[in-house]
Motif scaffolding. Structure first.
Motif, short mmCIF file in Angstrom:
data_model
loop_
_atom_site.label_atom_id
_atom_site.label_comp_id
_atom_site.label_asym_id
_atom_site.label_seq_id
_atom_site.Cartn_x
_atom_site.Cartn_y
_atom_site.Cartn_z
N LYS A 280 -9.53 10.52 -0.28
CA LYS A 280 -9.40 9.07 -0.44
C LYS A 280 -8.02 8.59 0.00
CE LYS A 280 -9.76 5.40 -3.92
NZ LYS A 280 -10.01 5.11 -5.36
N VAL A 281 -6.99 9.34 -0.41
CA VAL A 281 -5.62 8.99 -0.04
C VAL A 281 -5.44 9.07 1.48
CG1 VAL A 281 -3.21 9.77 -0.17
CG2 VAL A 281 -4.59 9.64 -2.24
N GLU A 282 -5.98 10.12 2.07
CA GLU A 282 -5.88 10.29 3.52
C GLU A 282 -6.64 9.19 4.25
OE1 GLU A 282 -6.60 13.80 6.89
OE2 GLU A 282 -7.04 14.19 4.78
N SER A 283 -7.77 8.76 3.68
CA SER A 283 -8.56 7.70 4.31
C SER A 283 -7.81 6.37 4.29
CB SER A 283 -9.90 7.54 3.59
OG SER A 283 -10.69 8.70 3.72
N SER B 109 0.84 -1.21 0.00
CA SER B 109 0.00 0.00 0.00
C SER B 109 0.87 1.25 0.00
CB SER B 109 -0.93 0.01 1.22
OG SER B 109 -1.77 -1.10 1.23
N TRP B 110 1.97 1.20 0.73
CA TRP B 110 2.88 2.35 0.82
C TRP B 110 3.50 2.65 -0.54
CZ3 TRP B 110 3.08 5.87 4.39
CH2 TRP B 110 4.15 6.77 4.43
N ILE B 111 3.88 1.59 -1.27
CA ILE B 111 4.45 1.77 -2.61
C ILE B 111 3.44 2.48 -3.51
CG2 ILE B 111 5.21 0.53 -4.68
CD1 ILE B 111 6.32 -1.64 -2.76
N PHE B 112 2.19 2.10 -3.40
CA PHE B 112 1.13 2.71 -4.21
C PHE B 112 0.80 4.14 -3.77
CE2 PHE B 112 -3.48 3.61 -4.46
CZ PHE B 112 -3.62 3.67 -5.85
N LEU B 113 0.83 4.38 -2.45
CA LEU B 113 0.37 5.65 -1.89
C LEU B 113 1.43 6.74 -1.78
CD1 LEU B 113 -1.92 4.75 1.16
CD2 LEU B 113 -2.62 5.87 -0.94
N PHE B 114 2.70 6.35 -1.74
CA PHE B 114 3.73 7.27 -1.29
C PHE B 114 3.74 8.61 -2.03
CE2 PHE B 114 8.06 9.01 -1.60
CZ PHE B 114 8.24 9.35 -0.27
N ASN B 115 3.80 8.59 -3.35
CA ASN B 115 3.87 9.85 -4.10
C ASN B 115 2.63 10.70 -3.88
OD1 ASN B 115 6.40 9.38 -5.22
ND2 ASN B 115 5.56 8.28 -6.98
N ARG B 116 1.48 10.08 -3.82
CA ARG B 116 0.23 10.81 -3.60
C ARG B 116 0.21 11.44 -2.20
NH1 ARG B 116 -0.57 6.43 -6.70
NH2 ARG B 116 -1.94 6.57 -8.51
N LEU B 117 0.65 10.67 -1.22
CA LEU B 117 0.71 11.19 0.14
C LEU B 117 1.70 12.35 0.25
CD1 LEU B 117 0.63 8.07 2.49
CD2 LEU B 117 -0.86 10.06 2.65
N LEU B 118 2.84 12.19 -0.42
CA LEU B 118 3.88 13.21 -0.35
C LEU B 118 3.39 14.53 -0.94
CD1 LEU B 118 6.81 13.78 0.45
CD2 LEU B 118 7.48 13.10 -1.86
N ILE B 119 2.76 14.46 -2.11
CA ILE B 119 2.24 15.68 -2.76
C ILE B 119 1.13 16.30 -1.91
CG2 ILE B 119 1.04 16.59 -4.78
CD1 ILE B 119 2.45 14.45 -6.45
N SER B 120 0.26 15.45 -1.36
CA SER B 120 -0.84 15.95 -0.53
C SER B 120 -0.32 16.63 0.73
CB SER B 120 -1.78 14.80 -0.14
OG SER B 120 -2.37 14.23 -1.29
N SER B 121 0.78 16.10 1.29
CA SER B 121 1.33 16.69 2.51
C SER B 121 1.99 18.03 2.24
CB SER B 121 2.34 15.75 3.15
OG SER B 121 3.47 15.58 2.33
N VAL B 122 2.51 18.20 1.01
CA VAL B 122 3.16 19.46 0.63
C VAL B 122 2.13 20.53 0.31
CG1 VAL B 122 4.66 20.59 -1.06
CG2 VAL B 122 5.27 18.33 -0.17
#
Length: 265
Positions: free
Chosen positions: A169-172, A142-155
């Motif tokens: 959805k990513v945050e959920s 899941s982390w491999i799939f989510l990482f880039n999306r999470l990183l951009i969302s956090s920025v």
């Protein structure tokens, strides 16, 4: 100490669970979600209480089910209300711990579940290790799939949405991963200190790194090192393993803080 089966099981559990804390803590710290991860521990406590009240045979089932529902409810309401995130999380957190205590005290079963407050890593069984291994695989993929999306969302969430990323959805999904790890680990680490393992590794890594890749590598290394050192000292000192692991992680954090101040000069 490896002559004993319970120590061998605890050692394998540390190898499985501490890297997950190291990975997830990077986003917990970067997104200022320490309060959120703490509230998941309170939610898990209520899950245990509700499971006992309803009569669910497995404590873990009640833990996992309520923790996931609790995490998703916080994310949903946080994104739908104009109240501050800390306010929403505070309301859920205080409600969860109060509800759990009310249910347990009314039934006179509090002593039966008090072990969840401090945890017992040495009680882990072979079947628990299989569950941990399954969660390890799920979180890593899941982390491999989510990482880039999470990183951009956090920025920048606005930038993430412009790139077609569904930030809620990513945050959920991230919240569910956190809930899984917290709910499964809480019986061995303890409700009182579970949040420390989701904050200290990344906080220590942040003191001595300045780019994304080293930040994650050091965070996992801190979590793994404190886990192994804590297990060893817990055996030697006959102390609670979860608490000893957290103390080791805190010592590493303060060591990196000193290094940071020296390099800053």
């Amino acid at each position: 100490m490896f002559e004993f089966e319970f120590m061998r099981n605890a050692f394998i559990a540390v190898l499985l669970v501490t890297p997950l804390f190291g990975i997830l803590s990077t986003m917990v710290v970067s997104n200022r979600m320490a309060f959120f991860s703490d509230s998941l521990g309170h939610g898990a406590f209520t899950g245990i209480a509700l499971g006992a009240l309803i009569g669910i045979g497995s404590e873990i089932f009640g833990l996992l089910t309520f923790s996931i529902i609790f995490a998703l409810a916080i994310v949903y309401i946080k994104n739908k209300t104009h109240s501050g995130a800390d306010t929403v999380i505070g309301v859920f957190s205080s409600m969860a711990i109060a509800l759990g205590l009310m249910i347990m005290s009314a039934g006179g079963q509090f002593n039966k579940f008090s072990r969840f407050l401090i945890g017992d890593l040495l009680s882990i069984s072979q079947s628990d290790l299989i569950s941990l291994a399954g969660v390890f695989v799920v979180v890593i993929f899941s982390w491999i799939f989510l990482f880039n999306r999470l990183l951009i969302s956090s920025v920048n969430k606005t930038l993430a949405r412009s790139r077609g990323i569904d930030t809620q959805k990513v945050e959920s999904i991230f919240a569910v991963l956190l809930a899984l790890v917290v709910a499964l680990s809480i019986q061995w680490v303890g409700i009182l200190i579970i949040n420390a393992l989701l904050v200290l590794p990344a906080a220590a890594a942040r003191n001595v790194t300045n780019s994304v890749k080293p930040y994650h590598v050091v965070s996992v290394a801190v979590a793994l090192t404190s886990g192994l050192a804590g297990l060893f000292f817990a055996y030697e000192l006959n102390s609670a393993a979860g608490a000893t692991i957290v103390v080791c992680a805190a010592i590493i954090y303060f060591a990196t803080l000193i290094l940071k101040s020296k390099f800053a000069r």
